[in-house]
Design a protein around this motif. Structure first.
Motif, mmCIF file in Angstrom:
data_model
loop_
_atom_site.group_PDB
_atom_site.id
_atom_site.type_symbol
_atom_site.label_atom_id
_atom_site.label_comp_id
_atom_site.label_asym_id
_atom_site.label_seq_id
_atom_site.Cartn_x
_atom_site.Cartn_y
_atom_site.Cartn_z
ATOM 1 N N VAL A 81 0.837 -1.207 0.000
ATOM 2 C CA VAL A 81 0.000 0.000 0.000
ATOM 3 C C VAL A 81 0.865 1.248 0.000
ATOM 4 O O VAL A 81 0.569 2.237 -0.697
ATOM 5 N N LEU A 82 1.967 1.240 0.769
ATOM 6 C CA LEU A 82 2.850 2.408 0.804
ATOM 7 C C LEU A 82 3.574 2.609 -0.520
ATOM 8 O O LEU A 82 3.804 3.755 -0.943
ATOM 9 N N ALA A 83 3.936 1.521 -1.190
ATOM 10 C CA ALA A 83 4.656 1.654 -2.462
ATOM 11 C C ALA A 83 3.785 2.251 -3.555
ATOM 12 O O ALA A 83 4.305 2.871 -4.497
ATOM 13 N N THR A 84 2.487 2.081 -3.476
ATOM 14 C CA THR A 84 1.573 2.590 -4.499
ATOM 15 C C THR A 84 0.680 3.692 -3.939
ATOM 16 O O THR A 84 -0.464 3.844 -4.398
ATOM 17 N N TRP A 85 1.169 4.437 -2.952
ATOM 18 C CA TRP A 85 0.367 5.497 -2.337
ATOM 19 C C TRP A 85 0.099 6.600 -3.352
ATOM 20 O O TRP A 85 1.012 7.089 -4.018
ATOM 21 N N SER A 86 -1.157 7.000 -3.465
ATOM 22 C CA SER A 86 -1.565 8.001 -4.452
ATOM 23 C C SER A 86 -2.022 9.269 -3.749
ATOM 24 O O SER A 86 -2.045 9.356 -2.514
ATOM 25 N N ALA A 87 -2.405 10.252 -4.542
ATOM 26 C CA ALA A 87 -2.856 11.520 -3.978
ATOM 27 C C ALA A 87 -4.177 11.371 -3.247
ATOM 28 O O ALA A 87 -4.420 12.035 -2.244
ATOM 29 N N SER A 88 -5.052 10.520 -3.756
ATOM 30 C CA SER A 88 -6.347 10.264 -3.103
ATOM 31 C C SER A 88 -6.493 8.769 -2.900
ATOM 32 O O SER A 88 -7.137 8.078 -3.702
ATOM 33 N N PRO A 89 -5.871 8.217 -1.860
ATOM 34 C CA PRO A 89 -5.925 6.747 -1.670
ATOM 35 C C PRO A 89 -7.314 6.241 -1.333
ATOM 36 O O PRO A 89 -7.600 5.068 -1.532
ATOM 37 N N GLY A 90 -8.187 7.108 -0.809
ATOM 38 C CA GLY A 90 -9.533 6.647 -0.488
ATOM 39 C C GLY A 90 -10.411 6.434 -1.698
ATOM 40 O O GLY A 90 -11.459 5.791 -1.596
ATOM 41 N N ARG A 91 -9.994 6.983 -2.851
ATOM 42 C CA ARG A 91 -10.778 6.847 -4.089
ATOM 43 C C ARG A 91 -9.857 6.387 -5.209
ATOM 44 O O ARG A 91 -9.521 7.143 -6.128
ATOM 45 N N ARG A 92 -9.423 5.168 -5.141
ATOM 46 C CA ARG A 92 -8.521 4.619 -6.146
ATOM 47 C C ARG A 92 -9.275 4.298 -7.430
ATOM 48 O O ARG A 92 -10.426 3.867 -7.408
ATOM 49 N N THR A 93 -8.601 4.477 -8.521
ATOM 50 C CA THR A 93 -9.133 4.096 -9.820
ATOM 51 C C THR A 93 -8.885 2.610 -10.053
ATOM 52 O O THR A 93 -8.072 1.991 -9.347
ATOM 53 N N PRO A 94 -9.557 1.998 -11.024
ATOM 54 C CA PRO A 94 -9.285 0.567 -11.301
ATOM 55 C C PRO A 94 -7.812 0.287 -11.605
ATOM 56 O O PRO A 94 -7.292 -0.760 -11.222
ATOM 57 N N THR A 95 -7.140 1.238 -12.273
ATOM 58 C CA THR A 95 -5.715 1.029 -12.548
ATOM 59 C C THR A 95 -4.896 1.044 -11.265
ATOM 60 O O THR A 95 -3.969 0.228 -11.086
ATOM 61 N N GLU A 96 -5.218 1.958 -10.364
ATOM 62 C CA GLU A 96 -4.508 2.016 -9.087
ATOM 63 C C GLU A 96 -4.780 0.778 -8.235
ATOM 64 O O GLU A 96 -3.885 0.311 -7.513
ATOM 65 N N TRP A 97 -5.994 0.244 -8.310
ATOM 66 C CA TRP A 97 -6.280 -0.998 -7.584
ATOM 67 C C TRP A 97 -5.422 -2.145 -8.120
ATOM 68 O O TRP A 97 -4.908 -2.965 -7.350
ATOM 69 N N ASP A 98 -5.261 -2.205 -9.425
ATOM 70 C CA ASP A 98 -4.413 -3.258 -10.002
ATOM 71 C C ASP A 98 -2.965 -3.082 -9.574
ATOM 72 O O ASP A 98 -2.253 -4.075 -9.323
ATOM 73 N N GLN A 99 -2.510 -1.847 -9.460
ATOM 74 C CA GLN A 99 -1.138 -1.616 -9.023
ATOM 75 C C GLN A 99 -0.930 -2.034 -7.567
ATOM 76 O O GLN A 99 0.107 -2.608 -7.221
ATOM 77 N N VAL A 100 -1.912 -1.756 -6.709
ATOM 78 C CA VAL A 100 -1.787 -2.156 -5.310
ATOM 79 C C VAL A 100 -1.751 -3.672 -5.183
ATOM 80 O O VAL A 100 -0.920 -4.241 -4.454
ATOM 81 N N ARG A 101 -2.641 -4.344 -5.886
ATOM 82 C CA ARG A 101 -2.673 -5.817 -5.805
ATOM 83 C C ARG A 101 -1.396 -6.428 -6.364
ATOM 84 O O ARG A 101 -0.928 -7.468 -5.882
ATOM 85 N N ALA A 102 -0.819 -5.797 -7.389
ATOM 86 C CA ALA A 102 0.429 -6.326 -7.950
ATOM 87 C C ALA A 102 1.605 -6.125 -7.002
ATOM 88 O O ALA A 102 2.559 -6.913 -7.011
ATOM 89 N N ALA A 103 1.552 -5.078 -6.171
ATOM 90 C CA ALA A 103 2.648 -4.823 -5.230
ATOM 91 C C ALA A 103 2.584 -5.694 -3.992
ATOM 92 O O ALA A 103 3.566 -5.768 -3.247
ATOM 93 N N ILE A 104 1.466 -6.357 -3.742
ATOM 94 C CA ILE A 104 1.298 -7.218 -2.568
ATOM 95 C C ILE A 104 1.459 -8.668 -2.999
ATOM 96 O O ILE A 104 0.842 -9.084 -3.988
#
Length: 603
Positions: A81-104
C-alpha cells in the motif's frame, strides 16, 4: 519471555529472516516455531532467581515465533500500500487498484476490505504525524502476547494427556510450579486435570496436548484432536448446494442436480437462514460501544484527575461490551455454518458453492448500512463452514459473484428488480422478474441458483491453494457459463378428479371457538365489552400491531420505521411477527338478538 523475544526481534530484518525459511548455513528452517527460533539463535532466559526447565522456554519461543510469522503478512500488505500510495488513496481508480494488488504478494485474491482498512490506518498516521510511516513496525506498536500455555511445544516430561476407557473423559497431567517464583526443580509438581470431552469429539480421535488459557478465574483448554475424514473432491460432483449472502437474510441456500445429459435442475425451493434478532442485538451493542468510546475520548481530552475513576469504569465496560460482541459473532458464525452444512448433508450434496468474499465490501448504501454490512461475520462463517464440511468430505468452493443476482437462472436474461411481488411497477432490489422466460422470485433465491449452476458448470476449473488447501474457481469461461442454466421441471399432469359417485357425508358442525358471540371492533369504554384475544380493555384504541401490516394480502416491505414497543403496548412479543388478521366485526352488522344473547352470556 515471549514479550522479550517480540520486543527484540519485532523488526523488519528479523521478520524477513524468519519468513525466508533458511538459516545462516543455508539449511531450511523447521516448521515448528520454537525450533526455527533456536536455529536462528534467538534465545531467551527466565527472570533471574526463577528456575524453569527447557520446556517452559520452548513454549515462550513457540508463542513468539507464531506471532512473528503472522507479522510478515501484515508487513507485506503495508509495504504494498505504501509503495503505491496516491494523492487520493480513499478513491482509487481501477488502474490504481491493479497496481496495489500487484505490489502485494498474492494480492490478486486479497479482499478489498483488507486493503481499505490498511489504507485508513495509514491515513490516520499521516494525519497525526504529517508523513508516511516507513513500515508496519512504525505504523503499529509491538504486538502483545496472550496469556496462554502452548503445550504443543512440550513433551512427555512436561505434560501428558490420556483418554479414558469410556471415551467421554480425558486426563491431562502437567508439571506446574508450587510457588510463584520456583527456586529449584523441587518446587515443581505434577497436577492432574480431568477434562470432560464434548460429544463432538469422535471415539476414534487422537487427542493432542491442548492450549491452556486463564479466563474469568478458570482455565480453559483448547483441545486439538485428529481423526480420519473422507477426502473432498475438486470435480466430479452431481449434487451441489449453492449459498448466497444477503442483506436482510444472512444466508440463502438450495441444492441443484447435474444430470448425465448436462441438464441442471433445482431440488426444491431452497431455504433461508434469518438472524434478524441477532443482528439487531449486534447493532445495539455496536452503538453502545461507539457511545462508550466517544465518552472515554471526551474524558481523555478533559485531562481531569477527578475523572480517572470514571474513565477506568468506562474502560472496563468497553471491554465487557467488546467481549459480548465477540461471543455473539462467534455464536452466529457457528450457527449459520452448521445450518449450511446440514442442508448439504440432508440433500446428499458433495460440494458447497458460495460467493467469493472479495466483492462483498460495504459501500454505496449509506453510512448506517455500510457499517452494519462491514461488521457482519461472513469470514467467520466461511471458515466454520470449511471446518464442518471437511468432517463429512464435502468440498467448499468459492465462485466469482459477478452477475449472480443480475441474470435469470433459467435463461441468463438480465432481470428487472422490483420492490415486492405485489408492487411490480415500483423499483427496488428485493424481487426479481425475468422479461424473457417469465421467471420471478426473491433476489437471493435466484442468486443461489446461479451460484450452484455456475459451480457445477465450472467444476473442472477448480483450483486448490497449496498453502491453505482452500478450493476456488478463479475465472469464468463463456462457453461453460452458457451451460450454467437451470432447466425447469415440467409439472406432472393432475389426475382426473371427475366425480364418479355420491359425495361422502360430512358433518356440518363448525370448528369450536373460544367464544361463540362476536366481539366488537373496539372497546366502548373502560368497562365495555372485552375484545377478542388478549388485548386489554382499559385503552381507547386497539394495539398498534393489530393494524400494522397485518392484512392477509399485505406482503410488501413495511415503509414505516420500526419501533420495538410491541410488548409495552400489549401487542405481543415483537412486531416483526406478521400474524393473520383478527376477526373483528363492526357493531352495525350484529343483530339485536345477537347482542342480547351476548349480554345474557356475560351475565
Amino acid at each position: 519471555m515471549a514479550g522479550v523475544l517480540l520486543s527484540e526481534h519485532g523488526n523488519a530484518a528479523d521478520v524477513d529472516a524468519l519468513a525466508l525459511g533458511v538459516d545462516a548455513g543455508g539449511r531450511g528452517l523447521p516448521s515448528k516455531a520454537w525450533m526455527a527460533l533456536r536455529r536462528l539463535g534467538w534465545t531467551v532466559a527466565p527472570t533471574e532467581g526463577v528456575k524453569v526447565n527447557d520446556r517452559i522456554v520452548r513454549m515462550a519461543q513457540e508463542q513468539a515465533g507464531r506471532v512473528l510469522r503472522s507479522v510478515k503478512w501484515r508487513a507485506d500488505v503495508t509495504a504494498g500500500v505504501l509503495a503505491t500510495w496516491s494523492a487520493s488513496p480513499g478513491r482509487r481508480t481501477p488502474t490504481e487498484w491493479d497496481q496495489v494488488r500487484a505490489a502485494i504478494p498474492d494480492g490478486e485474491h486479497l479482499p478489498s476490505g483488507v486493503i481499505r482498512a490498511r489504507t485508513r490506518q495509514i491515513t490516520t498516521y499521516v494525519r497525526r504525524h504529517g508523513r508516511l510511516p516507513a513500515d508496519t513496525f512504525e505504523l503499529e506498536p509491538t504486538p502483545r502476547t496472550a496469556r496462554m500455555l502452548l503445550l504443543a511445544a512440550c513433551d512427555g516430561q512436561q505434560a501428558t494427556i490420556e483418554r479414558s476407557d469410556d471415551g467421554h473423559r480425558a486426563l491431562l497431567r502437567i508439571q506446574l510450579p508450587a510457588r510463584p517464583d520456583p527456586q529449584t526443580y523441587a518446587d515443581w509438581t505434577w497436577v492432574a486435570c480431568p477434562i470432560a470431552l464434548p460429544p463432538t469429539i469422535p471415539a476414534n480421535a487422537v487427542l493432542h496436548l491442548p492450549t491452556l488459557r486463564p479466563t474469568d478465574g478458570k482455565v480453559r483448554a483448547d483441545l486439538a484432536f485428529t481423526h480420519p475424514v473422507p477426502k473432498a473432491r475438486r470435480a466430479g460432483h452431481t449434487i451441489a448446494l449453492g449459498v448466497d449472502w444477503g442483506l436482510n437474510t444472512l444466508l440463502s441456500a438450495g441444492a441443484v442436480r447435474l444430470h448425465d445429459d448436462g441438464r441442471i435442475t433445482a431440488l426444491g425451493t431452497g431455504g433461508q437462514f434469518r438472524a434478524g434478532g441477532v443482528l439487531a442485538k449486534q447493532h445495539r451493542l455496536r452503538r453502545i460501544s461507539e457511545y462508550l468510546h466517544s465518552k472515554t475520548d471526551h474524558y481523555a481530552r478533559l485531562a481531569d484527575p477527578t475523572l480517572n475513576s470514571k474513565a477506568e469504569r468506562l474502560a472496563e465496560e468497553v471491554r465487557r461490551v467488546s467481549a459480548r460482541r465477540s461471543h455473539l459473532n462467534d455464536a452466529l458464525a457457528r450457527s449459520a455454518a452448521r445450518w449450511a452444512v446440514d442442508q448439504a448433508i440432508a440433500v446428499g450434496a458433495t460440494v458447497i458453492y458460495l460467493e467469493d468474499l472479495r466483492s462483498l465490501e460495504a459501500g454505496g448504501m449509506g453510512r448506517t448500512m455500510n457499517t452494519r454490512l462491514s461488521q457482519t461475520v461472513r469470514g467467520q462463517i466461511t471458515g466454520w463452514m470449511r471446518h464442518l464440511a471437511a468432517e463429512t468430505g464435502i468440498a467448499v468452493v468459492t465462485v466469482p459473484p459477478r452477475g449472480t443476482s443480475r441474470h435469470c437462472p433459467h435463461c441468463l436474461t438480465p432481470l428487472r428488480h422490483r420492490k415486492a411481488p405485489d408492487r411490480l411497477t415500483t423499483p427496488g432490489w428485493k424481487w426479481a422478474l425475468c422479461p424473457g422466460c417469465g421467471w420471478q422470485g426473491d433476489r437471493d433465491q435466484g442468486a443461489w441458483r446461479r451460484i450452484a449452476a455456475r459451480g457445477l458448470a465450472h467444476q473442472t476449473k477448480t483450483v486448490t491453494d497449496r498453502t491453505s488447501g482452500q478450493m476456488a474457481i478463479r475465472t469464468l469461461v463463456d462457453r461453460l457459463e452458457a451451460t450454467a442454466v437451470l432447466t425447469a421441471i415440467p409439472k406432472a399432469a393432475r389426475s382426473d378428479r371427475s366425480k364418479t359417485g355420491p359425495t361422502r357425508p360430512r358433518t356440518n358442525r363448525p370448528a369450536p371457538r373460544r367464544r361463540g358471540a362476536p366481539s366488537p371492533a373496539r372497546p366502548q369504554s373502560r368497562a365495555g365489552r372485552r375484545p377478542e384475544g388478549h388485548a386489554p380493555t382499559d385503552r381507547t384504541r386497539l394495539p398498534r400491531a393489530a393494524h400494522r401490516h397485518q392484512d392477509v394480502t399485505t406482503i410488501s416491505t413495511p415503509t414505516t420505521r420500526h419501533r420495538p414497543r410491541g410488548a409495552a403496548l400489549g401487542a405481543g412479543f415483537h412486531l416483526h411477527a406478521h400474524a393473520s388478521p383478527p376477526r373483528w366485526r363492526p357493531p352495525s352488522r350484529i343483530s339485536r338478538s345477537a347482542r342480547d344473547r351476548s349480554a345474557d352470556q356475560r351475565r
